[in-house]
Design a protein around this motif. Structure first.
Motif, mmCIF file in Angstrom:
data_model
loop_
_atom_site.group_PDB
_atom_site.id
_atom_site.type_symbol
_atom_site.label_atom_id
_atom_site.label_comp_id
_atom_site.label_asym_id
_atom_site.label_seq_id
_atom_site.Cartn_x
_atom_site.Cartn_y
_atom_site.Cartn_z
ATOM 1 N N ALA A 162 2.163 6.371 -7.014
ATOM 2 C CA ALA A 162 1.061 7.021 -7.744
ATOM 3 C C ALA A 162 1.160 8.540 -7.666
ATOM 4 O O ALA A 162 0.871 9.238 -8.645
ATOM 5 C CB ALA A 162 -0.279 6.546 -7.193
ATOM 6 N N ILE A 163 1.580 9.061 -6.512
ATOM 7 C CA ILE A 163 1.702 10.514 -6.345
ATOM 8 C C ILE A 163 2.675 11.104 -7.362
ATOM 9 O O ILE A 163 2.478 12.204 -7.856
ATOM 10 C CB ILE A 163 2.162 10.860 -4.903
ATOM 11 C CG1 ILE A 163 1.025 10.604 -3.929
ATOM 12 C CG2 ILE A 163 2.636 12.301 -4.797
ATOM 13 C CD1 ILE A 163 1.444 10.698 -2.465
ATOM 14 N N GLU A 164 3.699 10.354 -7.706
ATOM 15 C CA GLU A 164 4.754 10.853 -8.591
ATOM 16 C C GLU A 164 4.403 10.786 -10.073
ATOM 17 O O GLU A 164 5.058 11.403 -10.888
ATOM 18 C CB GLU A 164 6.038 10.054 -8.353
ATOM 19 C CG GLU A 164 6.598 10.225 -6.962
ATOM 20 C CD GLU A 164 7.801 9.326 -6.715
ATOM 21 O OE1 GLU A 164 8.249 8.627 -7.659
ATOM 22 O OE2 GLU A 164 8.290 9.328 -5.580
ATOM 23 N N LYS A 165 3.384 10.025 -10.431
ATOM 24 C CA LYS A 165 3.085 9.799 -11.844
ATOM 25 C C LYS A 165 2.169 10.880 -12.414
ATOM 26 O O LYS A 165 1.247 11.340 -11.753
ATOM 27 C CB LYS A 165 2.456 8.418 -12.030
ATOM 28 C CG LYS A 165 3.427 7.298 -11.725
ATOM 29 C CD LYS A 165 2.779 5.956 -11.906
ATOM 30 C CE LYS A 165 3.761 4.848 -11.568
ATOM 31 N NZ LYS A 165 3.122 3.538 -11.558
ATOM 32 N N LYS A 166 2.424 11.211 -13.669
ATOM 33 C CA LYS A 166 1.679 12.270 -14.353
ATOM 34 C C LYS A 166 0.231 11.891 -14.637
ATOM 35 O O LYS A 166 -0.675 12.685 -14.430
ATOM 36 C CB LYS A 166 2.418 12.613 -15.641
ATOM 37 C CG LYS A 166 1.757 13.689 -16.463
ATOM 38 C CD LYS A 166 2.538 13.936 -17.728
ATOM 39 C CE LYS A 166 1.599 14.405 -18.796
ATOM 40 N NZ LYS A 166 2.058 14.176 -20.135
ATOM 41 N N SER A 206 0.814 -1.221 0.000
ATOM 42 C CA SER A 206 0.000 0.000 0.000
ATOM 43 C C SER A 206 0.849 1.273 0.000
ATOM 44 O O SER A 206 0.566 2.194 -0.763
ATOM 45 C CB SER A 206 -0.979 -0.002 1.173
ATOM 46 O OG SER A 206 -0.305 -0.078 2.410
ATOM 47 N N LYS A 207 1.880 1.328 0.810
ATOM 48 C CA LYS A 207 2.695 2.547 0.873
ATOM 49 C C LYS A 207 3.412 2.787 -0.449
ATOM 50 O O LYS A 207 3.361 3.896 -1.002
ATOM 51 C CB LYS A 207 3.693 2.475 2.019
ATOM 52 C CG LYS A 207 4.436 3.779 2.244
ATOM 53 C CD LYS A 207 5.213 3.731 3.535
ATOM 54 C CE LYS A 207 5.572 5.131 3.975
ATOM 55 N NZ LYS A 207 6.006 5.149 5.368
ATOM 56 N N LYS A 208 4.039 1.751 -0.973
ATOM 57 C CA LYS A 208 4.750 1.880 -2.249
ATOM 58 C C LYS A 208 3.777 2.296 -3.351
ATOM 59 O O LYS A 208 4.089 3.157 -4.172
ATOM 60 C CB LYS A 208 5.443 0.566 -2.597
ATOM 61 C CG LYS A 208 6.211 0.617 -3.880
ATOM 62 C CD LYS A 208 6.883 -0.715 -4.182
ATOM 63 C CE LYS A 208 7.611 -0.640 -5.507
ATOM 64 N NZ LYS A 208 8.168 -1.929 -5.895
ATOM 65 N N SER A 209 2.591 1.694 -3.380
ATOM 66 C CA SER A 209 1.595 2.015 -4.411
ATOM 67 C C SER A 209 1.149 3.470 -4.327
ATOM 68 O O SER A 209 1.055 4.156 -5.346
ATOM 69 C CB SER A 209 0.384 1.092 -4.285
ATOM 70 O OG SER A 209 0.752 -0.233 -4.525
ATOM 71 N N CYS A 210 0.883 3.937 -3.119
ATOM 72 C CA CYS A 210 0.424 5.326 -2.935
ATOM 73 C C CYS A 210 1.516 6.325 -3.295
ATOM 74 O O CYS A 210 1.273 7.290 -4.023
ATOM 75 C CB CYS A 210 -0.046 5.541 -1.502
ATOM 76 S SG CYS A 210 -1.550 4.639 -1.092
ATOM 77 N N TRP A 250 -7.397 1.882 -6.537
ATOM 78 C CA TRP A 250 -7.551 1.735 -5.084
ATOM 79 C C TRP A 250 -8.676 2.644 -4.614
ATOM 80 O O TRP A 250 -8.778 3.785 -5.060
ATOM 81 C CB TRP A 250 -6.294 2.188 -4.342
ATOM 82 C CG TRP A 250 -5.088 1.338 -4.437
ATOM 83 C CD1 TRP A 250 -4.270 1.193 -5.529
ATOM 84 C CD2 TRP A 250 -4.520 0.534 -3.403
ATOM 85 N NE1 TRP A 250 -3.236 0.355 -5.219
ATOM 86 C CE2 TRP A 250 -3.363 -0.064 -3.912
ATOM 87 C CE3 TRP A 250 -4.880 0.268 -2.079
ATOM 88 C CZ2 TRP A 250 -2.556 -0.911 -3.159
ATOM 89 C CZ3 TRP A 250 -4.071 -0.566 -1.331
ATOM 90 C CH2 TRP A 250 -2.933 -1.164 -1.875
ATOM 91 N N LEU A 251 -9.485 2.152 -3.701
ATOM 92 C CA LEU A 251 -10.448 2.976 -2.955
ATOM 93 C C LEU A 251 -10.505 2.379 -1.558
ATOM 94 O O LEU A 251 -10.914 1.233 -1.390
ATOM 95 C CB LEU A 251 -11.842 2.963 -3.598
ATOM 96 C CG LEU A 251 -12.930 3.695 -2.799
ATOM 97 C CD1 LEU A 251 -12.596 5.178 -2.604
ATOM 98 C CD2 LEU A 251 -14.287 3.535 -3.465
#
Length: 167
Positions: A53-57, A46-50, A87-88
């Motif tokens: 995701a924040i870094e992607k355009k 979960s942490k890696k995924s979040c 994710w939700l």
């Protein structure tokens, strides 16, 4: 409740948040050892995924925040065949308050209402399936991914322009 783009600091203790959010929705009494391990895997990534995701355009992370994180959604425009809600997660303390609906509507708006949108939901998560159906997603009857706990593929077709259908 405030809704905004996710920040790194929102996800410092995300593993505990996800662990709480997925229980009992991802669990039932007859899960195999492999399926239980898959749930642990979801928590562990979960942490890696979040943060990724924040870094992607072409990926958005939206959080619902009160005095603490209440929920988050990740939507991805880069998926092969169509954009995806990936994710939700909503904290148990905040379930039933309309947060999931608001986050999902925001993700749909970001993706674009004229886009076909997909998502996968655990086949026995009746509450989530009903929720997504209310938002216009349809159960395709297909399984998506190679998960130990099967996810059904749900699709939301593009919203049609009412003016075009009236002519």
């Amino acid at each position: 409740m405030k809704y905004r783009h996710g920040k790194v600091e929102d996800f410092e203790n995300i593993e505990e948040f996800v662990k709480d959010a997925i229980f009992p929705a991802f669990y039932k009494d007859d899960l195999s050892e492999e399926q239980l391990k898959e749930n642990e895997w979801v928590i562990n990534i979960s942490k890696k995924s979040c943060l990724s995701a924040i870094e992607k355009k072409d990926v958005i992370v939206i959080v619902a925040h009160d005095k603490e994180l209440a929920g988050f959604i990740i939507a991805d425009r880069t998926s092969k065949d169509c954009p995806e809600i990936d994710w939700l997660m909503i904290s148990h303390k905040y379930q039933g308050m309309g947060i999931a609906r608001k986050l999902t509507e925001m993700a749909i708006d970001w993706i674009g209402k004229n886009e076909r949108i997909k998502l996968g939901v655990i086949h026995f998560n009746v509450r989530a399936i009903k929720f997504y159906k209310k938002l216009g997603f349809k159960d395709t009857g297909k399984v998506v991914g190679k998960h130990k706990i099967p996810r059904i593929l749900m699709i939301k077709e593009p919203t049609t322009n009412n003016l075009e259908t009236q002519s």
